[in-house]
Write a protein that holds these residues in place. Structure first.
Motif, PDB file in Angstrom:
ATOM      1  N   SER A  72      -6.014  10.606   8.340  1.00  0.00           N
ATOM      2  CA  SER A  72      -6.384   9.546   7.386  1.00  0.00           C
ATOM      3  C   SER A  72      -5.843   8.201   7.841  1.00  0.00           C
ATOM      4  CB  SER A  72      -5.850   9.851   5.992  1.00  0.00           C
ATOM      5  OG  SER A  72      -6.411  11.015   5.510  1.00  0.00           O
ATOM      6  N   TYR A  73      -4.602   8.200   8.321  1.00  0.00           N
ATOM      7  CA  TYR A  73      -4.005   6.941   8.795  1.00  0.00           C
ATOM      8  C   TYR A  73      -4.834   6.353   9.938  1.00  0.00           C
ATOM      9  CZ  TYR A  73       0.376   6.654   6.111  1.00  0.00           C
ATOM     10  OH  TYR A  73       1.313   6.478   5.121  1.00  0.00           O
ATOM     11  N   MET A  96      -3.031   0.894  -2.949  1.00  0.00           N
ATOM     12  CA  MET A  96      -2.236   1.434  -4.064  1.00  0.00           C
ATOM     13  C   MET A  96      -1.456   0.353  -4.808  1.00  0.00           C
ATOM     14  SD  MET A  96       1.054   3.979  -4.011  1.00  0.00           S
ATOM     15  CE  MET A  96       2.210   2.671  -3.623  1.00  0.00           C
ATOM     16  N   GLY A 148       2.698   4.391   1.284  1.00  0.00           N
ATOM     17  CA  GLY A 148       3.315   4.725   2.565  1.00  0.00           C
ATOM     18  C   GLY A 148       3.949   3.534   3.254  1.00  0.00           C
ATOM     19  N   GLY A 149       3.842   2.361   2.652  1.00  0.00           N
ATOM     20  CA  GLY A 149       4.362   1.155   3.303  1.00  0.00           C
ATOM     21  C   GLY A 149       5.678   0.676   2.710  1.00  0.00           C
ATOM     22  N   GLY A 150       6.358  -0.155   3.485  1.00  0.00           N
ATOM     23  CA  GLY A 150       7.583  -0.785   2.998  1.00  0.00           C
ATOM     24  C   GLY A 150       7.271  -2.198   2.520  1.00  0.00           C
ATOM     25  N   TYR A 187       7.366   8.805   7.801  1.00  0.00           N
ATOM     26  CA  TYR A 187       6.303   8.024   7.150  1.00  0.00           C
ATOM     27  C   TYR A 187       5.429   8.938   6.295  1.00  0.00           C
ATOM     28  CZ  TYR A 187       7.684   4.252  10.266  1.00  0.00           C
ATOM     29  OH  TYR A 187       8.400   3.283  10.920  1.00  0.00           O
ATOM     30  N   TRP A 243       0.829  -1.209   0.000  1.00  0.00           N
ATOM     31  CA  TRP A 243       0.000   0.000   0.000  1.00  0.00           C
ATOM     32  C   TRP A 243       0.862   1.257   0.000  1.00  0.00           C
ATOM     33  CZ3 TRP A 243      -0.088  -3.703   4.021  1.00  0.00           C
ATOM     34  CH2 TRP A 243       0.646  -3.378   5.152  1.00  0.00           C
ATOM     35  N   HIS A 288     -10.365  -0.667   5.705  1.00  0.00           N
ATOM     36  CA  HIS A 288      -9.389  -0.697   4.613  1.00  0.00           C
ATOM     37  C   HIS A 288      -8.229  -1.654   4.915  1.00  0.00           C
ATOM     38  CE1 HIS A 288      -7.943   0.876   0.887  1.00  0.00           C
ATOM     39  NE2 HIS A 288      -6.785   1.235   1.399  1.00  0.00           N
ATOM     40  N   LYS A 312       7.347 -10.940   5.031  1.00  0.00           N
ATOM     41  CA  LYS A 312       7.237 -11.881   6.161  1.00  0.00           C
ATOM     42  C   LYS A 312       6.202 -12.981   5.897  1.00  0.00           C
ATOM     43  CE  LYS A 312       8.646  -8.824   9.947  1.00  0.00           C
ATOM     44  NZ  LYS A 312       8.123  -7.917  10.993  1.00  0.00           N
ATOM     45  N   THR A 321      -2.262   1.643  11.038  1.00  0.00           N
ATOM     46  CA  THR A 321      -1.064   2.152  11.707  1.00  0.00           C
ATOM     47  C   THR A 321      -1.240   2.154  13.220  1.00  0.00           C
ATOM     48  OG1 THR A 321      -0.780   3.605   9.806  1.00  0.00           O
ATOM     49  CG2 THR A 321       0.573   4.091  11.729  1.00  0.00           C
ATOM     50  N   PRO A 322      -0.383   1.455  13.947  1.00  0.00           N
ATOM     51  CA  PRO A 322      -0.502   1.474  15.410  1.00  0.00           C
ATOM     52  C   PRO A 322      -0.302   2.896  15.960  1.00  0.00           C
ATOM     53  CG  PRO A 322       1.021  -0.245  14.673  1.00  0.00           C
ATOM     54  CD  PRO A 322       0.715   0.602  13.484  1.00  0.00           C
ATOM     55  N   VAL A 372      -2.751  13.638   6.805  1.00  0.00           N
ATOM     56  CA  VAL A 372      -2.327  12.250   6.620  1.00  0.00           C
ATOM     57  C   VAL A 372      -2.463  11.476   7.932  1.00  0.00           C
ATOM     58  CG1 VAL A 372      -0.379  10.759   6.018  1.00  0.00           C
ATOM     59  CG2 VAL A 372      -0.871  12.781   4.641  1.00  0.00           C
ATOM     60  N   GLN A 414     -10.703   8.265  -5.971  1.00  0.00           N
ATOM     61  CA  GLN A 414     -10.425   9.647  -5.554  1.00  0.00           C
ATOM     62  C   GLN A 414      -9.017   9.742  -4.964  1.00  0.00           C
ATOM     63  OE1 GLN A 414     -12.648  12.269  -6.059  1.00  0.00           O
ATOM     64  NE2 GLN A 414     -13.579  10.620  -7.254  1.00  0.00           N
ATOM     65  N   ILE A 415      -8.109  10.329  -5.683  1.00  0.00           N
ATOM     66  CA  ILE A 415      -6.733  10.469  -5.191  1.00  0.00           C
ATOM     67  C   ILE A 415      -6.435  11.962  -5.013  1.00  0.00           C
ATOM     68  CG2 ILE A 415      -4.288   9.874  -5.597  1.00  0.00           C
ATOM     69  CD1 ILE A 415      -6.000   7.364  -5.732  1.00  0.00           C
TER      70      ILE A 415
HETATM   71  C1  DCC Z   1      -5.476  13.442   3.351  1.00  0.00           C
HETATM   72  C2  DCC Z   1      -6.258  12.518   2.540  1.00  0.00           C
HETATM   73  C3  DCC Z   1      -5.569  11.281   2.216  1.00  0.00           C
HETATM   74  C4  DCC Z   1      -6.460  10.399   1.484  1.00  0.00           C
HETATM   75  C5  DCC Z   1      -5.633   9.435   0.818  1.00  0.00           C
HETATM   76  C6  DCC Z   1      -6.301   8.632  -0.216  1.00  0.00           C
HETATM   77  C7  DCC Z   1      -5.218   8.032  -1.046  1.00  0.00           C
HETATM   78  C8  DCC Z   1      -5.697   6.877  -1.791  1.00  0.00           C
HETATM   79  C9  DCC Z   1      -4.551   6.177  -2.442  1.00  0.00           C
HETATM   80  C10 DCC Z   1      -3.721   5.424  -1.492  1.00  0.00           C
HETATM   81  C11 DCC Z   1      -4.276   4.073  -1.236  1.00  0.00           C
HETATM   82  C12 DCC Z   1      -3.495   3.389  -0.139  1.00  0.00           C
HETATM   83  O1  DCC Z   1      -2.551   2.733  -0.390  1.00  0.00           O
HETATM   84  S1  DCC Z   1      -4.113   3.621   1.396  1.00  0.00           S
HETATM   85  C13 DCC Z   1      -2.873   3.112   2.464  1.00  0.00           C
HETATM   86  C14 DCC Z   1      -2.311   4.301   3.167  1.00  0.00           C
HETATM   87  N1  DCC Z   1      -1.262   3.918   4.066  1.00  0.00           N
HETATM   88  C15 DCC Z   1      -1.434   3.671   5.380  1.00  0.00           C
HETATM   89  O2  DCC Z   1      -2.569   3.763   5.895  1.00  0.00           O
HETATM   90  C16 DCC Z   1      -0.230   3.311   6.211  1.00  0.00           C
HETATM   91  C17 DCC Z   1      -0.438   2.040   6.970  1.00  0.00           C
HETATM   92  N2  DCC Z   1       0.559   1.901   8.001  1.00  0.00           N
HETATM   93  C18 DCC Z   1       1.823   1.477   7.741  1.00  0.00           C
HETATM   94  O3  DCC Z   1       2.210   1.205   6.601  1.00  0.00           O
HETATM   95  C19 DCC Z   1       2.733   1.315   8.940  1.00  0.00           C
HETATM   96  O4  DCC Z   1       2.003   1.252  10.104  1.00  0.00           O
HETATM   97  C20 DCC Z   1       3.832   2.395   9.004  1.00  0.00           C
HETATM   98  C21 DCC Z   1       3.289   3.751   8.739  1.00  0.00           C
HETATM   99  C22 DCC Z   1       4.480   2.313  10.360  1.00  0.00           C
HETATM  100  C23 DCC Z   1       4.859   2.028   7.940  1.00  0.00           C
HETATM  101  O5  DCC Z   1       5.216   0.684   8.144  1.00  0.00           O
HETATM  102  P1  DCC Z   1       6.496   0.067   7.444  1.00  0.00           P
HETATM  103  O6  DCC Z   1       6.610   0.572   6.073  1.00  0.00           O
HETATM  104  O7  DCC Z   1       6.451  -1.399   7.634  1.00  0.00           O
HETATM  105  O8  DCC Z   1       7.654   0.720   8.247  1.00  0.00           O
HETATM  106  P2  DCC Z   1       8.806   0.105   9.087  1.00  0.00           P
HETATM  107  O9  DCC Z   1       9.579   1.250   9.614  1.00  0.00           O
HETATM  108  O10 DCC Z   1       9.516  -0.933   8.276  1.00  0.00           O
HETATM  109  O11 DCC Z   1       8.019  -0.629  10.247  1.00  0.00           O
HETATM  110  C24 DCC Z   1       8.348  -0.454  11.522  1.00  0.00           C
HETATM  111  C25 DCC Z   1       7.954  -1.686  12.321  1.00  0.00           C
HETATM  112  O12 DCC Z   1       6.587  -1.562  12.714  1.00  0.00           O
HETATM  113  C26 DCC Z   1       5.860  -2.700  12.347  1.00  0.00           C
HETATM  114  N3  DCC Z   1       4.497  -2.297  12.010  1.00  0.00           N
HETATM  115  C27 DCC Z   1       4.151  -1.306  11.176  1.00  0.00           C
HETATM  116  N4  DCC Z   1       2.818  -1.231  11.051  1.00  0.00           N
HETATM  117  C28 DCC Z   1       2.314  -2.216  11.834  1.00  0.00           C
HETATM  118  C29 DCC Z   1       0.990  -2.662  12.132  1.00  0.00           C
HETATM  119  N5  DCC Z   1      -0.088  -2.087  11.616  1.00  0.00           N
HETATM  120  N6  DCC Z   1       0.847  -3.703  12.985  1.00  0.00           N
HETATM  121  C30 DCC Z   1       1.928  -4.302  13.533  1.00  0.00           C
HETATM  122  N7  DCC Z   1       3.197  -3.928  13.290  1.00  0.00           N
HETATM  123  C31 DCC Z   1       3.397  -2.894  12.462  1.00  0.00           C
HETATM  124  C32 DCC Z   1       6.639  -3.251  11.170  1.00  0.00           C
HETATM  125  O13 DCC Z   1       6.370  -4.625  10.963  1.00  0.00           O
HETATM  126  C33 DCC Z   1       8.066  -3.000  11.586  1.00  0.00           C
HETATM  127  O14 DCC Z   1       8.448  -3.993  12.519  1.00  0.00           O
HETATM  128  P3  DCC Z   1       9.921  -4.647  12.529  1.00  0.00           P
HETATM  129  O15 DCC Z   1      10.080  -5.277  11.182  1.00  0.00           O
HETATM  130  O16 DCC Z   1      10.832  -3.483  12.771  1.00  0.00           O
HETATM  131  O17 DCC Z   1       9.837  -5.622  13.657  1.00  0.00           O
END
Ligand code: DCC
Length: 263
Positions: free
Chosen positions: A153-154, A102, A36-38, A174, A34, A236, A44, A160-161, A150, A138-139
């Motif tokens: 939204s998160y 995404m 914002g993610g790695g 992030y 998705w 989501h 895993k 996101t914890p 953001v 809608q982007i």
């Molecule tokens: C304004 C209008 C907008 C409106 C926007 C509308 C846009 C639409 C288009 C976009 C559509 C999308 O994709 S929507 C998706 C949008 N994105 C999100 O909501 C973000 C979701 N959250 C995440 O990705 C994560 O929680 C973040 C933010 C921490 C990023 O994680 P990451 O990339 O893995 O980062 P990283 O530093 O490697 O992770 C740190 C450690 O935390 C752990 N960790 C991370 N998340 C979690 C979790 N939920 N549950 C457990 N553990 C977690 C990881 O495994 C890792 O553990 P270890 O390995 O260190 O042990």
């Protein structure tokens, strides 16, 4: 020559993260994360599948081991480098794609390019939590997003914890990654034609309370293969619930096993 080969391999491994190598695998599952993610979350998954399935997860520039690289500003550039890195992996084994949010747009473009240019196609495309490309999701403009927006939204998305949202310094990193991903998504051409461009089977899985997706049935327009749709309770990020994650993984295993019958 050998050095150049090693350098290319190292470069590909930065783009495609495989934490659990399975030399006896007959399938490769390529996961597209998705915005914002790695890559780690899906990489895993490799541990959860049996030895016949090897999991790879796409890592975009500007994060994890690619922190030094500038963010990609054009989605076509991201797809070109993904295709290039995947090619050596896709020649000898059957493969499937899994995208979340995404990630599906990157997966779809990658599948299209692989088919058009290399006559390669996944046996199955698993779509999770995304509006079909031609339904005009809608982007917002990535460039103008604020950190506060953001963060809200998160919270709403539920993936996101809280600990990551509370620490502002950490969240800023992030936020910058998400902003860059949305900006890249702004360069996606959402006027995709309605005709089927793929022929693989497509399964669409989503959370029944997800408020940011719509018209999921539209995903069937992208393929001439079979189409299935499943929902689980949640929003989501319904897939963060372990039982839903297990459902997805079991479903993937079952579909891929069945696909061997037709190959
Ligand atoms: C304004 C209008 C907008 C409106 C926007 C509308 C846009 C639409 C288009 C976009 C559509 C999308 O994709 S929507 C998706 C949008 N994105 C999100 O909501 C973000 C979701 N959250 C995440 O990705 C994560 O929680 C973040 C933010 C921490 C990023 O994680 P990451 O990339 O893995 O980062 P990283 O530093 O490697 O992770 C740190 C450690 O935390 C752990 N960790 C991370 N998340 C979690 C979790 N939920 N549950 C457990 N553990 C977690 C990881 O495994 C890792 O553990 P270890 O390995 O260190 O042990």
């Amino acid at each position: 020559m050998e050095e150049r080969k090693e350098a290319r391999k190292a470069r590909n491994e930065k783009i495609v993260n495989c934490l659990y190598q399975k030399p006896d695998a007959i399938f490769r599952l390529i996961c597209f994360p998705w915005a914002g993610g790695g890559s780690t979350h899906f990489a895993k998954w490799g541990q959860k599948f049996h030895d016949l399935l090897e999991v790879h997860s796409i890592r975009l520039a500007g994060r994890e081991t690619r922190t030094e690289e500038p963010f990609v500003t054009d989605i076509n550039q991201a797809v070109d480098e993904i295709v290039c890195a995947l090619l050596p992996l896709l020649q000898d084994k059957l493969f499937a794609f899994f995208g979340h949010s995404m990630g599906n747009y990157l997966a779809f473009m990658t599948a299209r390019q692989l088919k058009e240019q290399y006559n390669l196609e996944p046996v199955h495309f698993f779509v999770s939590s995304a509006t079909p490309p031609h339904s005009q999701p809608q982007i917002p403009d990535g460039k103008t997003l604020t950190e506060e927006e953001v963060k809200w939204s998160y919270m709403d998305f539920g993936g996101t914890p809280n600990c990551f949202l509370i620490n502002s310094q950490e969240f800023q990193e992030y936020f910058l990654i998400f902003k860059a991903d949305v900006h890249m998504l702004n360069t996606y051409n959402f006027d995709a034609p309605l005709k089927a461009v793929l022929s693989c089977d497509v399964t669409c899985i989503f959370g029944s309370e997800d408020k940011i997706i719509s018209n999921l049935e539209g995903w069937k327009d992208i393929t001439s293969g079979s189409f299935g749709m499943y929902h689980r309770q949640g929003g989501h990020f319904y897939l963060m619930e372990p039982s839903h994650e297990a459902f997805i993984q079991n479903h993937i295993t079952k579909c891929l096993e069945l696909s061997t019958i037709s190959y």
